[in-house]
Design a protein around this motif. Structure first.
Motif, short mmCIF file in Angstrom:
data_model
loop_
_atom_site.label_atom_id
_atom_site.label_comp_id
_atom_site.label_asym_id
_atom_site.label_seq_id
_atom_site.Cartn_x
_atom_site.Cartn_y
_atom_site.Cartn_z
N LYS A 65 10.62 2.10 -5.93
CA LYS A 65 10.87 1.60 -7.31
C LYS A 65 10.56 -0.07 -7.33
N ARG A 66 10.06 -0.40 -8.80
CA ARG A 66 10.15 -1.58 -8.98
C ARG A 66 10.74 -1.97 -10.16
N LEU A 67 11.28 -3.32 -10.24
CA LEU A 67 12.10 -3.70 -11.46
C LEU A 67 11.03 -4.24 -12.65
N ALA A 68 10.08 -4.58 -12.21
CA ALA A 68 9.06 -5.14 -13.04
C ALA A 68 7.81 -5.41 -12.32
N GLU A 69 6.33 -5.73 -13.07
CA GLU A 69 5.35 -6.29 -12.36
C GLU A 69 5.71 -6.96 -10.94
N GLY A 70 5.52 -6.63 -9.93
CA GLY A 70 5.64 -7.65 -8.75
C GLY A 70 6.91 -7.99 -8.47
N VAL A 71 8.05 -7.28 -9.01
CA VAL A 71 9.30 -7.50 -8.71
C VAL A 71 9.86 -6.17 -8.15
N PRO A 133 -1.90 -6.50 -0.39
CA PRO A 133 -0.26 -6.56 -0.18
C PRO A 133 0.47 -7.62 -0.84
N MET A 134 1.73 -7.46 -0.97
CA MET A 134 2.76 -8.74 -1.19
C MET A 134 3.73 -8.70 -0.30
N ILE A 160 -2.26 -9.94 -9.61
CA ILE A 160 -1.14 -9.36 -9.20
C ILE A 160 -0.46 -9.97 -7.82
N CYS A 161 -1.58 -10.10 -6.93
CA CYS A 161 -1.14 -10.77 -5.68
C CYS A 161 -1.96 -12.28 -5.64
N PRO A 162 -1.27 -13.42 -5.78
CA PRO A 162 -1.83 -14.82 -5.80
C PRO A 162 -2.30 -15.33 -4.46
N SER A 163 -2.87 -16.08 -4.12
CA SER A 163 -3.69 -16.05 -2.92
C SER A 163 -2.42 -16.80 -2.01
N GLN A 164 -1.61 -17.19 -2.40
CA GLN A 164 -0.19 -17.99 -1.78
C GLN A 164 0.47 -16.81 -1.20
N GLU A 165 0.59 -15.83 -1.91
CA GLU A 165 1.29 -14.64 -1.35
C GLU A 165 0.71 -13.88 0.07
N SER A 166 -0.56 -13.72 -0.16
CA SER A 166 -1.34 -13.40 0.95
C SER A 166 -1.07 -14.13 2.14
#
Length: 208
Positions: A65-71, A133-134, A160-166
């Motif tokens: 499950k997720r709480l929101a997009e990206g959360v 991925p995140m 959805i996945c910013p470069s800093q996330e990767s």
């Protein structure tokens, strides 16, 4: 397919020329059929275990499950990661494949649950190809991932996945001992043929 196992899935036995079992994990709204065409690029001789997520979000299958997009719903993520790891243990016994030779190929939500397996269970995967991925969790100590091989495919224009996330995910896995290759495509969040071919090359060079 066994009715005894907890997650809906497809298993295809390989030729026996490779010990690997490819674990295919789809993105949000996908099914266990979605990523099967990738096997021809990566390792057509391997066993294939393709799994459908056990969570429904407005009718769309997901792995947690997720709480929101990206959360992420962290509590559910932990529960579903344990559920998937247990499923892999049981599937290895059911189908007779080597539990220590599982390589995950996950896209988006499937990449996140594969990354979560690495974050929580030292023996869950031999390696993983993570597409968009995140970081599954922050502030936890990762298991010893020495000798684990990880490929991360990221898009420079991924909303959805910013470069800093990767970059952060690569750093966390590397700090835990994994050998991580980060591959960039000038694309968004979609799974591209370019990154699939790059993943196939990584697989041949790193895991065979």
């Amino acid at each position: 397919m066994s009715n005894e196992l907890a997650l809906k899935h497809v298993f295809k036995k390989g030729t026996g020329k490779t010990p690997h079992t490819l674990l295919l994990l789809h993105g949000t709204g996908g099914t266990e059929e979605d990523l099967l065409p990738l096997v021809d690029y990566i390792d057509p001789e391997a066993n294939v275990l393709s799994v459908r997520g056990n969570v429904s979000e407005n009718g769309m299958p997901r792995f947690f499950k997720r709480l929101a997009e990206g959360v992420f719903d962290e509590e559910d993520l932990i529960f579903r990661t344990k559920e998937l790891n247990t499923f892999l243990d049981e599937a290895a016994k059911e189908y007779g494949f080597d539990r220590g030779q599982v390589i995950a190929f996950g896209y988006s939500n499937g990449a996140n649950i594969a990354a979560s397996l690495l974050f929580h269970y030292e023996g869950a995967l031999k390696g993983a190809s993570l597409h968009h991925p995140m970081v599954p969790r922050r502030g936890i100590e990762l298991p010893d991932l020495t000798d684990k091989a990880v490929f991360i495919a990221a898009g420079t224009n991924d909303p959805i996945c910013p470069s800093q996330e990767s970059e952060e995910l690569k750093a966390l896995l590397t700090e835990a001992g994994a050998k991580v290759d980060l591959h960039w495509e000038s694309q968004g969040h979609q799974l591209t043929i370019g990154e699939v071919k790059a993943a196939a090359e990584w697989y041949r060079n790193t895991l065979i």
